[in-house]
Scaffold this active site. Structure first.
Site, PDB file in Angstrom:
ATOM      1  N   THR A 166       7.564  -3.997  -0.479  1.00 13.78           N
ATOM      2  CA  THR A 166       8.302  -4.939   0.392  1.00 13.78           C
ATOM      3  C   THR A 166       8.483  -6.206  -0.405  1.00 13.78           C
ATOM      4  OG1 THR A 166       7.356  -4.093   2.453  1.00 13.78           O
ATOM      5  CG2 THR A 166       8.080  -6.370   2.499  1.00 13.78           C
ATOM      6  N   ASP A 197       6.277  -4.096  10.049  1.00 11.83           N
ATOM      7  CA  ASP A 197       6.086  -5.504  10.413  1.00 11.83           C
ATOM      8  C   ASP A 197       7.204  -6.378   9.833  1.00 11.83           C
ATOM      9  OD1 ASP A 197       5.073  -4.876   7.792  1.00 11.83           O
ATOM     10  OD2 ASP A 197       4.219  -6.879   7.719  1.00 11.83           O
TER      11      ASP A 197
HETATM   12  N1  ASP Z   1       4.886  -3.936   5.295  1.00  7.12           N
HETATM   13  C1  ASP Z   1       5.635  -2.776   4.898  1.00  7.12           C
HETATM   14  C2  ASP Z   1       5.560  -1.751   5.977  1.00  7.12           C
HETATM   15  O1  ASP Z   1       4.655  -1.736   6.766  1.00  7.12           O
HETATM   16  C3  ASP Z   1       5.180  -2.151   3.612  1.00  7.12           C
HETATM   17  C4  ASP Z   1       4.833  -3.051   2.471  1.00  7.12           C
HETATM   18  O2  ASP Z   1       4.701  -4.240   2.672  1.00  7.12           O
HETATM   19  O3  ASP Z   1       4.669  -2.580   1.350  1.00  7.12           O
HETATM   20  O4  ASP Z   1       6.395  -0.882   5.978  1.00  7.12           O
END
Ligand code: ASP
Length: 324
Positions: A166, A197
């Site tokens: 992300t 999230d």
């Molecule tokens: N927060 C992201 C999710 O839950 C994944 C990530 O931050 O790598 O999909």
């Protein structure tokens, strides 16, 4: 003027700072920076070439929040568009709503003139097939596409595969306005339709000029349950420093009970541009930052406290049986 970003933001942070130098707003800087990450084919956690869900579909999530007005835009489970951050910005600016998902978000993107893009690159498809084999012992993806139930294998996938990725950007412009943006393809091998999230305002993203801003990467399920980004900003409102607020939000995550623990990395900025980062189970305690006086970005090492997990809650390895 300053921009901070999670580590994958290194391909866009210079352009984000340049947008501020050119007189752009914090919103312009965040969109500019994240667009570069979304277009980076080597980043398999965001935009083009993002990691697909269990069925091989790339579903993207993004949010943007304007700390000056507390307006926000979000899109979730968006297929076929390379720049969810820009579509989220349009939701914020053009619609009365805050959050669009799936077919509705895609319809809106088309209405706003965004071009469709094939997001599943050859590399991402190959990684997906390798992951199905490596983590789940599935050699033929058609097995999943024809499965009556995916829920057991979906649970196992999230435990074993640990495919995360992300990008977070937080920018503070010349006027002292703060904006946050987050973009992701979500957890690799997620259950179709699962939202992160990253597209939930208050969970993975929050900005308020009066106090500061925060954004998350990591296991979105727990940031949603704890409302981590909003809590961090609220702790600053209560008088905590940005570092204390991050640590307090980490404490909240530690209090969660259940089986979805994997960890969060939080980055935050206070209203004056001071920033901090904290992580509890990811080997990623560094974020990057760049002010308008700097020629390139630098790394910031924050707080790391391993998260406690309860091994008794691990899923059963015979979860594949549930597919049939
Ligand atoms: N927060 C992201 C999710 O839950 C994944 C990530 O931050 O790598 O999909």
């Amino acid at each position: 003027m300053i921009v901070i970003a999670s580590s994958g933001g290194d391909v866009g942070i210079r352009q984000a700072v340049q947008a501020l130098r050119d007189g752009g707003s914090a919103i312009d800087a965040v969109e500019e920076g994240i667009q570069h990450v979304e277009s980076n084919p080597d980043d398999h956690g965001v935009g083009l070439s993002g990691m697909p869900n269990l069925l091989g579909e790339v579903e993207l999530d993004a949010t943007i929040m304007d700390g000056a007005t507390l307006q926000a835009g979000a899109v979730g489970s968006l297929k076929g568009y390379e720049h969810p951050i820009s579509i989220a910005r349009k939701v914020m600016e053009e619609l009365w709503h805050v959050f669009l998902v799936g077919a509705g978000a895609e319809r809106f993107a088309a209405e706003m003139g965004f071009e469709k893009t094939a997001l599943l690159t050859d590399q991402a498809r190959a990684d997906w097939q390798n992951s199905l084999w490596e983590y789940l012992g599935i050699s033929d993806p058609a097995q999943l596409q024809q499965a009556r139930e995916l829920r057991h294998i979906g649970r196992l996938a999230c435990y074993t595969a640990k495919i995360l990725g992300t990008v977070n950007f937080i920018a503070r412009d010349k006027q002292g306005n703060i904006c946050t943006g987050v973009s992701t393809s979500g957890l690799g091998l997620k259950y179709p339709g699962r939202l992160s999230d990253s597209c939930v305002i208050g969970a993975g993203n929050y900005a308020d000029n009066r106090y500061g801003a925060a954004a998350c990467t990591g296991m979105g399920e727990i940031a949603i349950r704890a409302g981590s980004a909003r809590s961090t900003v609220l702790y600053m409102k209560m008088g905590m420093s940005v570092e204390e607020a991050c640590r307090e939000a980490m404490e909240d995550l530690d209090a969660l009970v259940g089986d979805r623990h994997r960890g969060i990395h939080l980055i935050a900025m206070d209203k004056d541009g001071n920033h901090y980062g904290a992580a509890n189970a990811l080997d990623r305690t560094k974020h990057i930052y760049m002010t308008s006086e700097m020629n390139s970005f630098a790394h910031f090492e924050g707080h790391y406290a391993p998260f406690r997990t309860d091994p008794k809650l691990e899923p059963q390895s015979d979860a594949r049986d549930g597919m049939n």
